[in-house]
Design an enzyme around this catalytic site. Sequence first.
Site, PDB file in Angstrom:
ATOM      1  N   GLY A  76      40.398  24.011  41.075  1.00  0.00           N
ATOM      2  CA  GLY A  76      41.729  23.435  41.044  1.00  0.00           C
ATOM      3  C   GLY A  76      41.933  22.269  40.097  1.00  0.00           C
ATOM      4  N   ASP A  77      40.839  21.681  39.594  1.00  0.00           N
ATOM      5  CA  ASP A  77      40.937  20.577  38.626  1.00  0.00           C
ATOM      6  C   ASP A  77      39.736  20.664  37.683  1.00  0.00           C
ATOM      7  OD1 ASP A  77      41.820  18.316  37.314  1.00  0.00           O
ATOM      8  OD2 ASP A  77      41.078  16.907  38.804  1.00  0.00           O
ATOM      9  N   LEU A  78      39.530  21.859  37.126  1.00  0.00           N
ATOM     10  CA  LEU A  78      38.271  22.169  36.454  1.00  0.00           C
ATOM     11  C   LEU A  78      38.303  21.787  34.975  1.00  0.00           C
ATOM     12  CD1 LEU A  78      35.540  23.314  37.299  1.00  0.00           C
ATOM     13  CD2 LEU A  78      36.311  25.559  36.519  1.00  0.00           C
ATOM     14  N   TRP A  79      38.574  20.521  34.692  1.00  0.00           N
ATOM     15  CA  TRP A  79      38.418  20.049  33.327  1.00  0.00           C
ATOM     16  C   TRP A  79      36.955  19.687  33.094  1.00  0.00           C
ATOM     17  CZ3 TRP A  79      37.831  14.837  31.308  1.00  0.00           C
ATOM     18  CH2 TRP A  79      37.637  13.869  32.293  1.00  0.00           C
TER      19      TRP A  79
ATOM     20  N   ASN B  54      34.743  17.287  35.139  1.00  0.00           N
ATOM     21  CA  ASN B  54      34.325  17.640  36.494  1.00  0.00           C
ATOM     22  C   ASN B  54      33.222  18.680  36.520  1.00  0.00           C
ATOM     23  OD1 ASN B  54      36.036  15.816  37.686  1.00  0.00           O
ATOM     24  ND2 ASN B  54      37.695  17.272  38.002  1.00  0.00           N
TER      25      ASN B  54
END
Length: 281
Positions: free
Chosen positions: A186-189, A192
């Site tokens: 969900g926030d896989l930049w 991370n």
Amino acid sequence: MSIADRLGDSLGVSVRAVTDLGSGHGWTLHRAELADGRAVFVKAAADRAGVFAAEAAGLRWLGAGNSALVPPVLAACEGMLVLPWLPDAAPSPAAADRFGRDLALLHADSPEAFGAPWPGWIAELPLDNTPSEGPWPRWYAERRLRPFVVRAADVLGVDGVRLLERVIDRIDELAGPPEPPARIHGDLWSGNLRWTDVGVVLIDPAAHGGHRETDLAMLALFGAPHLDRILAAYERTRPLAAGWRSRVPLHQLHPLLVHVALFGAGYRAQTLAAARTALTG
């Protein structure tokens, strides 16, 4: 009570040393050395219990899909989240291949619904995780895009809001073939992804049942080491639906809107460019 005292109480072990690593999004970051020889990573804040609870729930939930990709949660109590310390390693082609395969396997473990059974957060901003059996396009429009268009409206301006509303209105035709819910980070930049000597480990999730293309689009948004190898390994393991590359801007709209909400006008042009590309394919 000090970080060392709170940490010792949470883990039931004395703390030899605590090193401050800085702060961000309203919490402080620390490395602690324990009397039993372990090193741990600590997030701490007096008023972020909901954020830490969501992160801990997300890590455990992702671990139920593929435990190789996430660290175990050592403690998650009021005002503190504790994870093992993950020493860095240089990104390698072999680790990228393994990560692409493992991410595909994680996504293949489908939850029952889009959303999640806990209140969500991304950085210090709340996310509406209200579960839904689908379809995904409307869930994405109403739970991810619309709330952040409202939140960022002053920066987007009237024309920008209208452009984003056009995407929302056409979401069903833009979203591609139907997909079942996937366990996504969900926030896989790239920040991370922790590259370690045992492979890639994921941190700081905004985990929920979502569309698997969302995680891949986020990897591409700010660039990730060996991205081509990650994607190739993913496709070998679980091929993506035709036309997925043309849908990348659609999936990037939510994280870009989050950045507008957090950081302001510096992300406005990129967000509106993604919206235009999403509309034109």
